[in-house]
Design a protein around this motif. Sequence first.
Motif, PDB file in Angstrom:
ATOM      1  N   ARG A   1      -5.951   1.311   0.249  1.00  0.00           N
ATOM      2  CA  ARG A   1      -5.302   2.059   1.321  1.00  0.00           C
ATOM      3  C   ARG A   1      -4.811   1.094   2.372  1.00  0.00           C
ATOM      4  NH1 ARG A   1      -5.511   5.251  -1.742  1.00  0.00           N
ATOM      5  NH2 ARG A   1      -6.212   7.409  -1.769  1.00  0.00           N
ATOM      6  N   PHE A   2      -3.906   1.593   3.149  1.00  0.00           N
ATOM      7  CA  PHE A   2      -3.337   0.746   4.190  1.00  0.00           C
ATOM      8  C   PHE A   2      -4.337   0.492   5.311  1.00  0.00           C
ATOM      9  CE2 PHE A   2      -1.191   0.970   8.368  1.00  0.00           C
ATOM     10  CZ  PHE A   2      -0.702  -0.325   8.372  1.00  0.00           C
ATOM     11  N   ASP A   3      -5.073   1.520   5.694  1.00  0.00           N
ATOM     12  CA  ASP A   3      -5.815   1.393   6.935  1.00  0.00           C
ATOM     13  C   ASP A   3      -7.320   1.571   6.772  1.00  0.00           C
ATOM     14  OD1 ASP A   3      -5.594   3.945   6.218  1.00  0.00           O
ATOM     15  OD2 ASP A   3      -4.748   4.691   8.077  1.00  0.00           O
ATOM     16  N   ARG A   4      -7.822   1.362   5.615  1.00  0.00           N
ATOM     17  CA  ARG A   4      -9.263   1.228   5.487  1.00  0.00           C
ATOM     18  C   ARG A   4      -9.556   0.247   4.369  1.00  0.00           C
ATOM     19  NH1 ARG A   4      -9.994   2.851   0.607  1.00  0.00           N
ATOM     20  NH2 ARG A   4     -10.163   4.982  -0.131  1.00  0.00           N
ATOM     21  N   ALA A   5     -10.687  -0.369   4.455  1.00  0.00           N
ATOM     22  CA  ALA A   5     -11.026  -1.331   3.416  1.00  0.00           C
ATOM     23  C   ALA A   5     -11.319  -0.575   2.121  1.00  0.00           C
ATOM     24  CB  ALA A   5     -12.253  -2.117   3.841  1.00  0.00           C
TER      25      ALA A   5
ATOM     26  N   THR B   1      -8.019  -3.179   1.057  1.00  0.00           N
ATOM     27  CA  THR B   1      -6.567  -3.107   0.959  1.00  0.00           C
ATOM     28  C   THR B   1      -6.058  -3.909  -0.225  1.00  0.00           C
ATOM     29  OG1 THR B   1      -6.179  -5.074   2.282  1.00  0.00           O
ATOM     30  CG2 THR B   1      -6.428  -3.012   3.468  1.00  0.00           C
TER      31      THR B   1
ATOM     32  N   ARG C   1       1.750   2.244  -0.208  1.00  0.00           N
ATOM     33  CA  ARG C   1       0.417   2.358   0.347  1.00  0.00           C
ATOM     34  C   ARG C   1       0.257   1.535   1.606  1.00  0.00           C
ATOM     35  NH1 ARG C   1      -3.096   5.140  -2.920  1.00  0.00           N
ATOM     36  NH2 ARG C   1      -2.170   5.481  -4.944  1.00  0.00           N
ATOM     37  N   THR C   2       1.179   0.664   1.852  1.00  0.00           N
ATOM     38  CA  THR C   2       1.105  -0.075   3.100  1.00  0.00           C
ATOM     39  C   THR C   2       2.454   0.047   3.787  1.00  0.00           C
ATOM     40  OG1 THR C   2       1.969  -2.132   2.259  1.00  0.00           O
ATOM     41  CG2 THR C   2      -0.379  -1.770   1.973  1.00  0.00           C
TER      42      THR C   2
ATOM     43  N   GLU D   1      -7.140  -9.382   1.019  1.00  0.00           N
ATOM     44  CA  GLU D   1      -7.795  -8.248   1.637  1.00  0.00           C
ATOM     45  C   GLU D   1      -7.445  -8.225   3.121  1.00  0.00           C
ATOM     46  OE1 GLU D   1      -9.306  -5.834   0.490  1.00  0.00           O
ATOM     47  OE2 GLU D   1     -10.089  -5.005   2.345  1.00  0.00           O
TER      48      GLU D   1
ATOM     49  N   SER E   1      -8.782  -5.884   5.419  1.00  0.00           N
ATOM     50  CA  SER E   1      -9.714  -5.204   6.299  1.00  0.00           C
ATOM     51  C   SER E   1     -10.416  -6.194   7.207  1.00  0.00           C
ATOM     52  CB  SER E   1     -10.728  -4.398   5.492  1.00  0.00           C
ATOM     53  OG  SER E   1     -11.363  -5.230   4.552  1.00  0.00           O
TER      54      SER E   1
ATOM     55  N   SER F   1      -6.808   1.845  14.023  1.00  0.00           N
ATOM     56  CA  SER F   1      -6.759   1.230  12.713  1.00  0.00           C
ATOM     57  C   SER F   1      -7.313  -0.172  12.827  1.00  0.00           C
ATOM     58  CB  SER F   1      -5.314   1.176  12.220  1.00  0.00           C
ATOM     59  OG  SER F   1      -5.162   0.116  11.320  1.00  0.00           O
ATOM     60  N   PHE F   2      -7.813  -0.671  11.720  1.00  0.00           N
ATOM     61  CA  PHE F   2      -8.331  -2.027  11.807  1.00  0.00           C
ATOM     62  C   PHE F   2      -7.219  -3.053  11.964  1.00  0.00           C
ATOM     63  CE2 PHE F   2      -8.454  -1.478   7.063  1.00  0.00           C
ATOM     64  CZ  PHE F   2      -7.380  -2.302   6.808  1.00  0.00           C
TER      65      PHE F   2
END
Lengths: 569, 439, 492
Positions: free
Chosen positions: B232-236, B238, C112-113, C173, C175, C264-265
């Motif tokens: 997902r874009f906004d949660r781990a 990614t 997705r992004t 990654e 996050s 958002s992170f």
Amino acid sequence: MFGRTRFGGNGNDISGLWSSERSVERLIPKRLIPTENSVDCSTSITPRRTGRRWLVRSTAAGAIGCHRYGVAKRRAVLATVLLTCGVTVSSAVGAPPAKVALTGGRIIPVVGDEIATGTVLIEYGKITAVGTNVEIPYDAMEVDVSGKVVFPGMIDPHSARALDVPNENLPVTPFLDVYDAIDPSRLYLEDALRDGITAIHVIVANNCVIGGLSRVVHPIGLTPDEMTIAAPTALKISVTPKRGFDRMTQIAKLRETFLELDDYLDKLAEEKYEESLEEKDEKIDVGPEEAIKRGHELIEPTDYDDQHRNLVKLTRGDMSSFIYCRSAGDVGHAVRIAKDNGFFDRSVFVLGHASYKAVGEVKASGRPVVLDAQLVHRERDPLTGKLSETFVPKVFADAGVMFALQPNPNASLAERYLNYQASRCVRNGVSRQTALESITINPAKMLDLGDRLGSIEVGKVANVLVLTGDPLDFNTWVDEVYINGIRAYRRDDDVRLKQLLGDEPPEVAEEGDEAKGSEQEDVERPGKNDKAESPGKSHSPGDAADDKSDEKPAENAPGGDEEGGSVAP
Amino acid sequence: MMRGHIEKLKRPKIETSTYRNDCAYGLRLFDFSIFRRLVVVALLIGVGIGEVAAADTTVLVADRYVAPDGTIKSDILIVVANGRISRIVPEEPEGVDAKPGVVDHYPGAVVCPGLIDVRSAVGAYGSNQEEAFAIDPGASAIELVDRNHPVFRAAAVAGITSVLLMPGDGNLISGAAAVVKTVVVDGKGARRDSRTSSSRTSRSRSSGRRGVPGVVRDDGPLVFSLGQSPLRFDRAPTSRGGAVAMLRESLRKAKDGVGHQRLVDFVGGRLDGLVVCDEAMDVDAAVNLFGGMNLSLTLVFTGAASDVSAGLSDVFRATATGPYDYTMSPNALSHAAALAKSGNLVALVARAPGGAPDGLRVTAALAARYGLDASLARSAMTFSAARAVGVADRIGSIEQGKDADFVIFSDDPLRLDARVLAVYVDGVRVYSRELEETP
Amino acid sequence: MIALRNGGSARRSICMAAIGLSIVSTAAWAESSRVTVIRADRLYLGNGKIVSPGVLVIRDGRIAEIGVDTKTPDGATIIEIADTTVTPGLIDANAAVEASDLLAPDRRMHPRTWHDFFTPGHHHTATPDCCGSTCPRSMQHVSGTRCMACGFPEANTENAFAVGTKPRVSLAEQSSEVIPDTLVLDTTNLRSPDFDRLLRGGVTTVFVSSDSAAVIGARGAIVRTGGPVDRRVVRAADAVKATMGTDPSWRGGGNRPPVRRFVSFRNRRPTTRMGVTWVFRKAFHDTLRHRDGVETYGADPVSDSAIAVLDKLLRGRIPLRIQARTQHDITTALRLTAEFGLSFTLEEATEAYRCIDLLEAAEVPVVFGPIYVRARGDRRFSSEVEQSRLHTFKTLLESDLMTALTANELREEDGLARQAMYAMRFGLTRAQVLPAVTSVPAKIIGVADSIGTLEWGKRADVVIWQGEPFDTTSRALVVLIEGEIVLDRRAG
């Protein structure tokens, strides 16, 4: 030995004036005008040697556009300079150029056998002798090119990169002429010169139904007029759907255009006939069909309107056409439409890389093709999932179709060199001769300039390259470029290239103190002048001069304030 | 020989016949039309005839049947009692001592165990995708089941009697899947009682709410997903790298007993798992991840590619592939065959009822056509599928003691012209082509 | 040492020591071993020596003999092609491998992004005849109808042909900015056709480095480009890659300050170079404090598993690589690593020509490349590439620095070989360039004991070039990995 005294004095050896200042670089090649007595056209207006360079710079600013570089208060000066220059230029055009003898080089004439060591004699812009025993006139400038290779100037057969915008939005625009859109200041032109391209077929891009008139230019000159080698050359037609169109719409639009042309001609003929009767005070005595028939004979070339003039030329075989076919299926349509409307015999197909599948149709048509810049077609078999790669030129070479290669400006470093594209052909099994022809004589023939360009033969225009080695070797550099017999480029003087290769510090040594101070100031203030000065991204020989990288630095360029200061005596 | 015996059982002129329990063999002249009407009414009101029939015993007789190994064998007589197969008489009918309440005879037909779709999205309430956290073992797909959803009926009519309901694959660990039947046969007492009081003993895996009708299993397997879908874009996570690192970390912690109980159970071998992969590289990642920790689970690989097969059986106890259709490449369609060749237990996936109602059978037929052994193809829809999701002790084959879920096909179920003649769930005929087509 | 040359008698020289050793040792080999004999006009051993003409004997995947006229053992496979050169398999010490098959149906059909979403050319660029799509339903693709299988026409089939550009989805990654606990191998598709392309360019081993989207990124992997998929991984978890400059701020979606945005992170550091430095420094500070039992604290906490890796990094048990392009970023990298006593390998090094002295003083190995004037791919959007020079690699090679050349994500026809070709065009000789793509990268990534040169006992990763390597008209004809032929273009 190729000294300034022989060749144009301190001004005419233009390549001595390369600098990191973009305006100057763009200007200088354009100032190269063939002159009989090798006198620089601008020397007559050069008041002081130290100030000359700045004068040149300002001239460029004026030529390229005052909104970018120019400053209002300098307008008057610039205008004067331009006017003077322009007058000199126009008087110089057509004047016979100097005599040059390139001696001791290996000559690859493309047409005819290679000469291991020979001489190419250029007189008044034409090649007058090629061979081992050439008598060199007493007044010719002898240039020793021993150890080097003399090769005809390469020809880019299809390029929209000298235009500011590649395509008009309207689908059918036969009235357009690239003349109006050629931007002599485009970095692409400088790059082309550096890469050994001496003739560029400037044509609108593929996103059209009927594009506009094209022309062949060489990459030096202040104005499109000066640059022009031949015009108009061809009309651009695309069988492949324009953006937003599907195939049916595209073909329907083409069909409609030519049907409408017939209607227009009939109507015009009828009107002409009526007019002629009116002049004679007679009344219509025949039916409409007969009137049209009689009227056709009365139409003068000046009667056609803009929308139709070029189409008439096209359909009557007075103009050639470049027809774009991206996929194999388009080729059949192209052939049919061209045959139906009478311009098949002078058509050239511009193919996408997937069109190699229609090689049979192309072969049967007997027309030459310009191949896609991307030479490899990759495709995945939908059934087996196997990825196959086809080297497109090999397919056409095997079929015996005459083809021309395009440089690939969007690929990385190497593929933008036409000679590298040709060497890829050799690697993939195309014969050396075919590969060499595909970047020289073949495009010349397609542009109906086969008798003037594309090879080193007696009587041809002296567009000649001096290379450091074999044209198909990637370690070869273009050492010198002669256009119309005049040296337009010399690698030793290519400052920007030297910067990139680390042979010279970024600062350009200046003769004048004022100028030097100004230069250094520029360099020391990267925040202000970084982009304009940077040869890295936007000024490189590898630069494809796409719109963005070309335009952006210009906006940041500081304008003529400081520069103008140097002009004042 | 068996034929003769069946002749005795059935009414002379009605091929498909039904008896009430209290009709002795001798009372064959009972007027069946009344009962048939009853059945029709029962079917129309959508309850199934279980309630009406409430029978103790049904006898099913057919010329051919699909054996647990997937082969088609001839002549079978199945005695169904209390919703389960109480007895199978493949050869000698003489020994039948139970007094059948209902005898259904399907001459020329093939009795097949009810088909199982091991990756289905049938009948969920709203979204099945919990998106807040990528590691979410606490979710249970059983909570999603909407029993009134019409697609259950559609699946049942196509012969699919059980489905694996999965939480969405948008998380690294999406929670526990559930195996439910597409038709609930609620016996209103009798059957439920019989079920709970059944003599069934070994129920190691299918330990779901045994008492709840229509639920085979509600506690798993635990669903993992690798590949693009959990990103997902906004949660781990990614990225794939982050996904594997997160999973590895939570599995490692679970080994130390930290984390959700389901995850701890999975790592401890007390709960089975299932991993969904969409691309070949994700299968590689799953092999590295789970194989490296000596964990075994079922692979559901939808990005069919026949070169992804070797070495999978070391890590995955079963591999499910599909759905297939005629527009796919031979490379993809031969994936099931390649899997079987390299020793994997192959199940098939239709994601029912996403495509055509017969998606599962089409998938199996295509798999067979592209090299999968026919018996394996049949088994992949039934017994192998049941084994893949840990319910083989209850459904998936015609064996004594198992749930009486059958599909009666007019021919080999791999033949696409074979029609579904009837569907039985828990011993109750919930669909009859003959009756439904002549209402 | 004998310099490599194109012609002349010097190239007839022989690598005596190697041969002497090999003759003694080969007697010990079992008779039943698999033997391949390669006869070529030139053997470039990669250590500066050449044998011409030469014979290379490979036994059981190892180089057994190198000689001028060695006897051919019975039962040996003989590879003998006219006018060929044998070199060690090329090594790309910083390869960006496409995560997935770009010709496959685009996995970005559901963006997705935001990066996906806003990437130009993503929408509606497919053509109705999307030949080349591997969508299982490609034959049913109709203009104007969305394909349920691949998302056509949204799937970007046109771009699918843009071989050699970095995947536009970040592979790192996102996050967290400190992710040394993740592995590049997990994002690497060992079945990617990109490996085939590498192989066609003569590259046999690559170090796949982390994406530059995180300040302290994932651990890279050393992978062979050919052979069975399950035997390709040489090292699954190798050097950690850190990134200086602007890439961590915008790649992979883009961080931003938390102003008027949803929670958002991505509302996090770094959005500037200051932020990059801060994250880098904090990660290592946290690690040092962790040793004293102080838990990580404050914003952007570093995870325990990351700290475990960073700790090893500080102890020098895991190598560090730092991507830095501009002079400023290179000096920042030097400063930061000096603070923590780290040694590192420099990646990219676009402006290294401006700070050769500093690099020489710090003895930093450099993996330079690719050579470009106008950057392509994602680099195009970076502000860090404007001062690139064609002479940088030459300058580096002529300095005291250990310098390898990489093609990074560029494949084209010949990838790394083409980079070597550029290097030669811009002022170097073949003898200078060859080690920079063979033995030096082997040293830099720490596999010099097994590959990188043609020497006795080393793994037989060998490329047979038509003509001379890195010539415009030559290409890799046969490639062997561990003595097995993995690419054979003899047939054409």
